[in-house]
Design an enzyme around this catalytic site. Sequence first.
Site, short mmCIF file in Angstrom:
data_model
loop_
_atom_site.label_atom_id
_atom_site.label_comp_id
_atom_site.label_asym_id
_atom_site.label_seq_id
_atom_site.Cartn_x
_atom_site.Cartn_y
_atom_site.Cartn_z
N GLU A 300 0.82 -1.22 0.00
CA GLU A 300 0.00 0.00 0.00
C GLU A 300 0.85 1.27 0.00
OE1 GLU A 300 -2.68 -0.68 3.34
OE2 GLU A 300 -4.02 -1.79 2.02
N LYS A 369 -1.98 -11.40 9.18
CA LYS A 369 -3.35 -11.16 9.65
C LYS A 369 -4.12 -12.47 9.69
CE LYS A 369 -3.65 -6.42 7.97
NZ LYS A 369 -4.43 -5.37 7.28
N ASP A 374 -8.30 -8.91 4.65
CA ASP A 374 -8.01 -7.76 5.51
C ASP A 374 -9.02 -7.59 6.64
OD1 ASP A 374 -7.11 -5.46 6.60
OD2 ASP A 374 -7.55 -4.16 4.89
N GLU A 396 -1.59 -11.57 13.60
CA GLU A 396 -2.04 -10.19 13.82
C GLU A 396 -3.57 -10.15 13.81
OE1 GLU A 396 -0.01 -6.90 11.66
OE2 GLU A 396 -2.02 -6.20 11.13
N GLU A 402 -12.16 -1.70 12.69
CA GLU A 402 -12.14 -1.02 11.40
C GLU A 402 -13.33 -1.39 10.51
OE1 GLU A 402 -8.57 -1.60 9.15
OE2 GLU A 402 -9.36 -0.59 7.38
C1 BDP Z 1 -6.01 -1.92 6.21
C2 BDP Z 1 -6.28 -0.54 6.69
C3 BDP Z 1 -5.12 0.39 6.56
C4 BDP Z 1 -3.88 -0.28 7.12
C5 BDP Z 1 -3.65 -1.60 6.43
C6 BDP Z 1 -2.51 -2.39 7.04
O1 BDP Z 1 -7.38 -0.03 5.98
O2 BDP Z 1 -5.44 1.57 7.24
O3 BDP Z 1 -2.77 0.53 6.96
O4 BDP Z 1 -4.78 -2.40 6.57
O5 BDP Z 1 -2.79 -3.31 7.80
O6 BDP Z 1 -6.89 -2.71 6.89
O7 BDP Z 1 -1.36 -2.13 6.75
#
Ligand code: BDP
Length: 713
Positions: A300, A369, A374, A396, A402
């Site tokens: 990202e 994760k 996500d 994680e 969120e």
């Molecule tokens: C997503 C979130 C973002 C995080 C990203 C992460 O939207 O804000 O930076 O994961 O885990 O869930 O790096």
Amino acid sequence: MTKRIRLILLTAVLALYSYATAEDGYRLWLRYEPLEDAADYLRQIGDTEAGETNETSALAVEELKLGLDGLLGTSRSSKAPKILLGTPESNKAIAKLDLDLSDLGEEGFWVAAAGTKKKKQIVITANTDQGVLYGVFAFLRHLQTEQDLDGLNLKSTPRIEHRLLNHWDNLTRTVERTMAGASIFNWFDLPYYVEPYYHDYARACASIGINGTVLTNVNSNATILRPQYLEKVAALADTFRPYGIKVYLTARFSAPIEIGGLETADPLEPEVIKWWTDKINEIYEYVPDFGGFLVKANSEGQPGPQSYHRDHADGANLLARALAPHQGIVMWRAFVYEFETQEDRHKQAYTEFTGLDGKFEPNVLIQTKNGAIDFMPREPFHPLFGSTPETPLALELQIAQEYTGGDIHMVYLAPMWKEALSADTYVEGVGSTVAKVIDGSVYGHETSAIAGVANIGNARNWTGHPMAAANWYAFGRLAWDYDLSSEQIADEWTRMTFGNESSTVETIESMLLASYENMVSYSMPLGLHHIMYPGHHYGPGPWHDEGRPDWTSIYYHQANEDGIGFDRTETGSDALSQYAPEIIEQWGSPKTIPEKFLLWFHHVDWDFEMKSGNTLWQEICLTYQEGVDGVSEMIGQWESLEGRIDEQRYARVSALLHRQLQDAKFYKDACLAYFHTFAQRPYPEGVEAPEYDLEHYKSFELYHVPGDPGEQW
Ligand code: BDP
């Protein structure tokens, strides 16, 4: 004194009194309110004889006194059994008992009835002062939850070595994805002023066994590595150390360029290696027990080794080698997916990291994760678990909500985490659960870690929603012992937070335990995922179709006139092939896959027959409705508590639940109105049709949602 002045004084005293006794949530689960059966306990608990050697043991003594004074009152009988507190080294009376503590390790504790019939004692002991402190919290929890002291025998050691909170906190004090106010870390005032609440934060963490905290956001800022900031980090580390909490930081991969003046951050360049080695040595001068780094790289938009045609192992090892002489660790995140490729995101981390297995230094853990997309409301476990025999994986979890209602919705997350922890990967036969992969036992790894993305801010009650503290609590308890049940944790937390009155406890527990399924049902049931509103992620956005495909909703639900769902079998992206054969066999057919994951792996006809006999369309509608009805039920349950719990928390939770109901209804209506455009079938009986047409839901905007990174930078 005139009548008027007396009245003013009386009002002031009353105001002060109600302030002092206000249930504002600050005390979390450590309220230590007087127990109804105090007299009974007082016959069984006398004075404390403590061995005190350092700050940690002093904290243990202080906590025990605070707890007992609060729960039982301040006077003790000299005839009641004494509490012996300390390690065999610090307390001679304990040494004399000659207890076998060999299985307790560094952090385990033993709290037990000891002594003789004539001279009964209670012993709270461990090999270390840290273990003793954990023992004190366990003993107080035992009392707070009104457990029997007969045959007292609490022996426990943590299943996972590193039990960390991950704060997604920025140096500007905004917090990514957490709604409980600004960051608790007041960087500008540090190191000159150490807020007293830092102690309370550390104390709360220690009470549930958390032993590390990552202070900064995974979307990191290199400034934290400047000397001026390291001084601030050191002040926090000094505060947290006596509670057994180590500090960790996020490392921005491009820091050598951004703050080091180099032209490259290539992990194989000698000057880059030297820069990191010097930096890490410098950190240890400030924080001698610094825990290590958490790194989000090439994900990202974050910088990483791939920018230099190096791989994740090159990047992680660069840091790991410099940390190793200091016993530091690297938690390298597996949350990576390419910007350009159109490969199913579900598959990318697995492909990337299984390919690198065996290449990492021993002090690297890959932090993964619970699911491959996500933190969705419900995800199947990540296929990476169990697929890297040579590399320890850290789990994680996201305590912050969120995608699960922000901290507006009451959602107790323990059932979700238990589902992930107890999922069987089958990699080494039946029983190779995710928990056992994580604790290192499946492949014999010595180091192990679990992390929870914190839901904490500077809200007076820490977590905003009074019930969200249950998630902080549950994370710590499960990190310590993943075999604890969601029910047991809910029971402990409720009693400690709201008292032991049985119908109150029953009501709150039943709300907590229903809340997770309710939320999944009114937001993303039956394996639907990633259909939230873009950006802030609060609320529905199934129609979202702009920008890169794998950030849209339509990419994930694939709804059309024929049906709905993401085909991840052989005929689709084939992500399913990344799991063990036992899983492939069960999940490979829409007939045999647990229906909670149906649309995650299969594109299914609207008329597909579900186990209930309903068609898929009917089931989707009914499940959304069930979720909404579940929230109405929670409101009814909560209302039955009016007058039985303090007004302050009653009113706050009440208001939040009403908003949750409105949101749940909105989620259901928006999704059904949208999916109906494809399904074109009638709403089944028992389902309230959406109140408005689709355009109404699509045009609804929320502004300035807390935690939305778009609002922060
Ligand atoms: C997503 C979130 C973002 C995080 C990203 C992460 O939207 O804000 O930076 O994961 O885990 O869930 O790096």
